[in-house]
Design a protein around this motif. Structure first.
Motif, PDB file in Angstrom:
ATOM      1  N   HIS A 142       0.833  -1.202   0.000  1.00 42.10           N
ATOM      2  CA  HIS A 142       0.000   0.000   0.000  1.00 42.10           C
ATOM      3  C   HIS A 142       0.866   1.250   0.000  1.00 42.10           C
ATOM      4  CE1 HIS A 142      -2.290   3.313   1.845  1.00 42.10           C
ATOM      5  NE2 HIS A 142      -3.202   2.896   0.989  1.00 42.10           N
ATOM      6  N   ARG A 143       1.918   1.230   0.831  1.00 40.23           N
ATOM      7  CA  ARG A 143       2.797   2.398   0.880  1.00 40.23           C
ATOM      8  C   ARG A 143       3.461   2.652  -0.467  1.00 40.23           C
ATOM      9  NH1 ARG A 143       7.918   1.913   4.153  1.00 40.23           N
ATOM     10  NH2 ARG A 143       8.943   2.145   2.147  1.00 40.23           N
ATOM     11  N   ILE A 150      -5.905   0.568   6.524  1.00 33.96           N
ATOM     12  CA  ILE A 150      -4.598   1.093   6.109  1.00 33.96           C
ATOM     13  C   ILE A 150      -3.687   1.226   7.330  1.00 33.96           C
ATOM     14  CG2 ILE A 150      -3.385   3.123   5.201  1.00 33.96           C
ATOM     15  CD1 ILE A 150      -5.869   3.586   3.383  1.00 33.96           C
ATOM     16  N   GLU A 151      -4.229   1.810   8.381  1.00 33.93           N
ATOM     17  CA  GLU A 151      -3.457   2.026   9.613  1.00 33.93           C
ATOM     18  C   GLU A 151      -2.996   0.693  10.206  1.00 33.93           C
ATOM     19  OE1 GLU A 151      -1.328   4.107  11.911  1.00 33.93           O
ATOM     20  OE2 GLU A 151      -2.421   4.974  10.220  1.00 33.93           O
ATOM     21  N   PHE A 152      -3.902  -0.267  10.249  1.00 33.11           N
ATOM     22  CA  PHE A 152      -3.592  -1.588  10.801  1.00 33.11           C
ATOM     23  C   PHE A 152      -2.461  -2.262  10.013  1.00 33.11           C
ATOM     24  CE2 PHE A 152      -4.118  -6.190  10.506  1.00 33.11           C
ATOM     25  CZ  PHE A 152      -4.077  -6.566  11.835  1.00 33.11           C
ATOM     26  N   LEU A 153      -2.581  -2.267   8.683  1.00 29.09           N
ATOM     27  CA  LEU A 153      -1.584  -2.957   7.845  1.00 29.09           C
ATOM     28  C   LEU A 153      -0.235  -2.257   7.927  1.00 29.09           C
ATOM     29  CD1 LEU A 153      -3.868  -3.743   4.762  1.00 29.09           C
ATOM     30  CD2 LEU A 153      -3.098  -5.353   6.519  1.00 29.09           C
ATOM     31  N   LYS A 154      -0.265  -0.940   7.984  1.00 34.81           N
ATOM     32  CA  LYS A 154       0.966  -0.156   8.109  1.00 34.81           C
ATOM     33  C   LYS A 154       1.672  -0.513   9.425  1.00 34.81           C
ATOM     34  CE  LYS A 154       2.106   4.648   8.753  1.00 34.81           C
ATOM     35  NZ  LYS A 154       1.494   5.950   8.954  1.00 34.81           N
ATOM     36  N   HIS A 155       0.875  -0.575  10.484  1.00 35.11           N
ATOM     37  CA  HIS A 155       1.430  -0.913  11.793  1.00 35.11           C
ATOM     38  C   HIS A 155       2.051  -2.314  11.782  1.00 35.11           C
ATOM     39  CE1 HIS A 155       1.759  -0.689  16.179  1.00 35.11           C
ATOM     40  NE2 HIS A 155       1.440  -1.974  16.164  1.00 35.11           N
ATOM     41  N   ARG A 156       1.366  -3.235  11.142  1.00 35.15           N
ATOM     42  CA  ARG A 156       1.870  -4.617  11.088  1.00 35.15           C
ATOM     43  C   ARG A 156       3.184  -4.686  10.322  1.00 35.15           C
ATOM     44  NH1 ARG A 156       1.007  -9.193  13.456  1.00 35.15           N
ATOM     45  NH2 ARG A 156       0.348 -10.421  11.672  1.00 35.15           N
ATOM     46  N   ILE A 178      -6.385   0.591  -1.077  1.00 33.60           N
ATOM     47  CA  ILE A 178      -7.231   0.254   0.062  1.00 33.60           C
ATOM     48  C   ILE A 178      -7.964   1.537   0.437  1.00 33.60           C
ATOM     49  CG2 ILE A 178      -7.280  -0.666   2.432  1.00 33.60           C
ATOM     50  CD1 ILE A 178      -4.505  -1.889   1.874  1.00 33.60           C
ATOM     51  N   SER A 179      -9.259   1.431   0.691  1.00 30.45           N
ATOM     52  CA  SER A 179      -9.993   2.669   0.972  1.00 30.45           C
ATOM     53  C   SER A 179     -10.222   2.893   2.466  1.00 30.45           C
ATOM     54  CB  SER A 179     -11.322   2.681   0.216  1.00 30.45           C
ATOM     55  OG  SER A 179     -11.967   1.447   0.398  1.00 30.45           O
ATOM     56  N   ASP A 180     -10.432   1.819   3.232  1.00 32.42           N
ATOM     57  CA  ASP A 180     -10.748   1.930   4.659  1.00 32.42           C
ATOM     58  C   ASP A 180      -9.528   2.426   5.457  1.00 32.42           C
ATOM     59  OD1 ASP A 180     -10.994   1.202   7.450  1.00 32.42           O
ATOM     60  OD2 ASP A 180     -12.758   0.031   6.868  1.00 32.42           O
ATOM     61  N   ALA A 181      -9.667   3.595   6.095  1.00 26.29           N
ATOM     62  CA  ALA A 181      -8.526   4.206   6.793  1.00 26.29           C
ATOM     63  C   ALA A 181      -8.038   3.339   7.964  1.00 26.29           C
ATOM     64  CB  ALA A 181      -8.915   5.591   7.298  1.00 26.29           C
TER      65      ALA A 181
END
Ligand code: ADP
Ligand code: MG
Length: 338
Positions: free
Chosen positions: A181-182, A194-200, A188-191
């Motif tokens: 995503h980055r 996005i935050e969850f996957l970025k954190h992971r 991905i539309s759901d913020a």
């Protein structure tokens, strides 16, 4: 205009003294001497084996110049912790080799040290020494972590047996999707997703409590942590054990965020990204078929989901990925540097 202070304003020994010498767990009686002498001196109990593992992160390869150094510090230590988890051990001490340009801002070094401090306190490990050099190129971070495990109790990749069930902790693919995503490769539309996957992707969760319990209870025959990708790391178990594996893609545990991505377009490509993307830092382990109760005990005690995703079969180092019961040939392998 304020000029940002660089590490050279402090100098090597002041840096070590102010930033790194305090990253130590005060109650660790096994540290005879930590930072400040030619070597650290550690008291290894006679009934224990020493585990040692190392990982290097290079600017431009593993992270970018603008990567948050606090996150980098946390991640650098956590990826090493995952390797100790994958042996069933308990981590204790690490050394840090840091090559940074003399123009690096002091703030960067402070934030990096703060990241190490966070991970060290959280997982109860101490910095006991290291090396600090001026780099004429990129920042290079090497951490070597030591842990302990009962004599003869380390769980190797090489002891999977035909008939073993294959399990995995947590969820798979989040990190790869977060990175994709980055890089603009997945929409991905759901913020929240996005935050969850970025954190992971940024903050791996070393599965130390699961690894320790698998070792204490002697349930796991073999363990590996997923750094290169689920399929590639399962292949490592297979080649070390001289066996094959069947991996059921439909059983691979997914987070809500990953599920949503797979429910969108391009399911095929996204599923392959999940299976091969890597940097999950979950554990894959194999265990005999009759341990269902023990598995749910571990989940109850650690809060980490364990999911059966396949079985060990006869064959040489081959992982057969199945979807809807049919073999599925993937287009991409795991992560390789060379
Ligand atoms: P030597 O020259 O004897 O190898 P150094 O002068 O490089 O030792 O380091 C002095 C002390 O500081 C040693 O105890 C070393 O382990 C510690 N040290 C050096 N760099 C770091 C670092 N980045 N983090 C933690 N400790 C460090
Ligand atoms: Mg010396």
């Amino acid at each position: 205009m304020s000029i940002e202070k660089t590490v050279s304003a402090l100098g090597e020994f002041q840096l070590i003294e102010t930033l790194f010498s305090r990253l130590v767990m005060a109650d660790d009686k096994r540290i005879i001497k930590g930072v400040g002498d030619d070597s650290a001196v550690l008291n290894i109990p006679r009934t224990q084996h020493l585990l040692t593992t190392t990982d290097t992160l290079i600017e431009g390869v593993h992270f970018n110049s603008d990567t948050d150094p606090f996150i980098l510090g946390r991640k650098a230590l956590r990826v090493n912790l995952s390797d100790i988890a994958a042996m069933g051990g308990v981590p204790h001490w690490y050394v840090l080799s840091l090559a940074i340009p003399s123009t690096t801002s002091l703030k960067w070094a402070e934030e990096f040290a703060r990241g190490l401090d966070e991970a060290g306190k959280r997982f109860n490990v101490s910095l006991v020494g290291g090396d600090m050099v001026a780099s004429t190129g990129p920042i290079i971070i090497t951490i070597t972590l030591n842990g302990l495990v009962g004599e003869g109790r380390a769980i190797m990749r090489s002891s999977a047996q035909v008939g073993d069930r294959i399990y995995v902790t947590g969820t798979i693919g989040d990190s790869a999707l977060g990175l994709a995503h980055r890089l603009g490769r997945v929409k991905i539309s759901d913020a929240h997703h996005i935050e969850f996957l970025k954190h992971r992707h940024q903050i791996p969760e070393p599965r130390l409590s699961v690894g320790k319990m698998l070792q204490d209870t002697a349930i796991a025959r073999s363990i590996i942590d997923v750094s290169d990708g689920l399929v590639a790391d399962l292949e490592h178990i297979c080649s070390a054990s001289g066996v094959g594996a069947r991996l059921h893609a439909d059983k691979v545990p997914l987070s809500d965020a990953a599920r949503a991505v797979l429910d969108g377009d391009d399911t095929n490509r996204m599923m392959q990204m999940v299976l091969t993307g890597g940097e999950d830092y979950e554990l894959i382990f194999t265990a005999s078929a009759d341990i269902a109760d023990a598995i749910s005990d571990i989940t109850d005690q650690t809060g980490v989901a364990l999911t059966e995703i396949g079985e060990i079969v006869k064959g040489e180092s081959v992982v057969t990925v199945c979807r809807d019961g049919e073999p599925w040939v993937l287009e991409r392998g795991g992560w390789k540097h060379f």
